[in-house]
Design an enzyme around this catalytic site. Structure first.
Site, PDB file in Angstrom:
ATOM      1  CE1 TYR A  85      -4.473  -1.416   0.809  1.00 39.37           C
ATOM      2  CE2 TYR A  85      -2.929  -3.232   0.834  1.00 39.37           C
ATOM      3  CZ  TYR A  85      -4.216  -2.776   0.748  1.00 39.37           C
ATOM      4  OH  TYR A  85      -5.260  -3.649   0.609  1.00 39.37           O
ATOM      5  CE  LYS A 126       2.030 -18.764   0.665  1.00 42.77           C
ATOM      6  NZ  LYS A 126       1.303 -20.044   0.908  1.00 42.77           N
ATOM      7  CG  ASP A 147      -1.937 -20.209   1.774  1.00 38.19           C
ATOM      8  OD1 ASP A 147      -1.472 -20.080   2.919  1.00 38.19           O
ATOM      9  OD2 ASP A 147      -1.352 -20.854   0.874  1.00 38.19           O
ATOM     10  CG  ASP A 203      -8.003  -4.382   2.629  1.00 41.14           C
ATOM     11  OD1 ASP A 203      -9.154  -4.365   3.109  1.00 41.14           O
ATOM     12  OD2 ASP A 203      -7.682  -3.692   1.647  1.00 41.14           O
ATOM     13  CG  ASP A 238     -12.931  -6.507   2.968  1.00 41.13           C
ATOM     14  OD1 ASP A 238     -12.932  -5.841   4.025  1.00 41.13           O
ATOM     15  OD2 ASP A 238     -12.873  -5.991   1.834  1.00 41.13           O
TER      16      ASP A 238
END
Length: 358
Positions: A144, A194, A230, A254, A258
């Site tokens: 970002y 990750k 994941d 993020d 969601d």
């Protein structure tokens, strides 16, 4: 449940509480007024609120050429104790001169933590919620930072993005996540990463967050777990009860928050705060929803709960509790629910129902 303030910023002797309102785009202009109405209903539980209307967003950009006017930033810095941000309609294509105002505000005001509680409402008061977790998202770094380039090669175009992870940002988001976990009954923190693939960037994030208890021994009471991002999404849907507090770099946080909204029925009920050491800004997790703008069916609950989160962070716990209890009652009774929750109520009717219970 998310109930304890992260870091109380309250000055309980305030003569007034000055709140910047930035509806921005789309349904933000419908749900931010709902949050204001809920705050005004609290009476003496908070200092007399003073609201300052401010502009930002894609529509502001199309009118003025600036998505985040300098005067908006200056008023927030000089005059406001806190703020509420609605939603922004950032285009999915590159537009010269445009940059997301909410991303910019997080950086300018150093609102390094995006805290997103995901909490279901139990059918009966007093029963434990089926879903009760908090996503703590680092707010200033990762992809970002928006450092991207597009170059031409003999084989066609090639796009690259820079991902930034720093020890400083990882440590302070880790400290906030540990503080939140310590204040909750389970005292459990899951670090999302990750690092099996991104061993340098995610590796630094993972190692830095894990080291936080060595800085402050009180955090040794928190149980630490790790989860690859994941598999975290998979477990979130299969067994959400395993998670308590989750801390993640910007992009993962993020996406996870969601996704978690699906567990509680709708993005329209999930609140958040953007918090730093000196300022806090409430923000519903949902987007600008241009398909329902002006129809009076936008769910105001996320915005109203974001106002409660903001007040709680400032130390006004009683007022925040009243808002949360009122929203819980409305959701539990199921008479005034917007279409995203399977109801037929209008936005105004939901707001009236919440205010009546406040």
């Amino acid at each position: 449940m998310y109930r304890a303030p992260l870091r109380s910023m309250a000055t309980l002797a305030r003569q007034k509480l000055t709140i910047g309102l930035i509806p921005a785009d789309g349904i933000g202009r419908e749900v931010i007024p709902a949050a204001r109405t809920a705050i005004e209903a609290l009476g003496s539980d908070i200092p007399p609120p003073k609201f300052i209307d401010l502009t930002a967003g894609w529509e502001t950009f199309t009118r003025t050429g600036e998505a985040l006017p300098p005067e908006t930033v200056q008023v927030l810095k000089d005059e406001c104790d806190c703020a509420l941000f609605g939603s922004v309609s950032s285009p999915s294509r590159k537009v010269v001169g445009y940059s997301s105002p909410i991303v910019a505000l997080r950086k300018i005001l150093d609102l390094y933590a995006n805290v997103r509680p995901v909490l279901s409402v139990s059918p009966n008061p007093g029963e434990p919620a089926a879903v009760d977790l908090v996503v703590v998202r680092e707010n200033t770094e990762c992809l970002y930072i928006k450092q991207e380039e597009l170059i031409n090669t003999p084989y066609g175009k090639e796009a690259r993005a820079t991902r930034l992870i720093t020890e400083r940002a990882s440590r302070r988001i880790g400290q906030m996540a540990f503080e939140l976990a310590l204040a909750r009954p389970r005292k459990h923190l899951t670090i999302i990463h990750k690092s099996n693939v991104l061993s340098v960037t995610d590796g630094l994030f993972r190692e830095t967050v894990r080291s936080v208890p060595t800085i402050d021994a009180k955090f040794q009471a928190v149980t630490i777990m790790e989860q690859l991002v994941d598999s975290a999404v998979y477990r979130l849907f299969r067994e959400p009860q395993v998670f308590d507090v989750m801390v993640a770099p910007n992009l993962y946080g993020d996406i996870l928050s969601d996704a978690a909204a699906a567990l509680v029925g709708s993005l329209g009920v999930v609140p958040s705060i953007n918090a730093g050491d000196d300022f806090v800004m409430g923000e519903p997790v949902h987007g600008s929803a241009p398909d329902i703008v002006g129809q009076n069916i936008a769910n105001p609950i996320a915005s109203i709960r974001s106002a409660a989160l903001m007040l709680r962070h400032l130390g006004y716990t009683k007022g925040a509790d009243r808002i949360d209890a009122a929203v819980d009652s409305v959701v539990r009774e199921a008479e005034y629910l917007t279409p995203d929750l399977g109801g037929k109520a209008k936005t105004d009717a939901v707001v009236d129902a919440v205010v009546k219970r406040i």
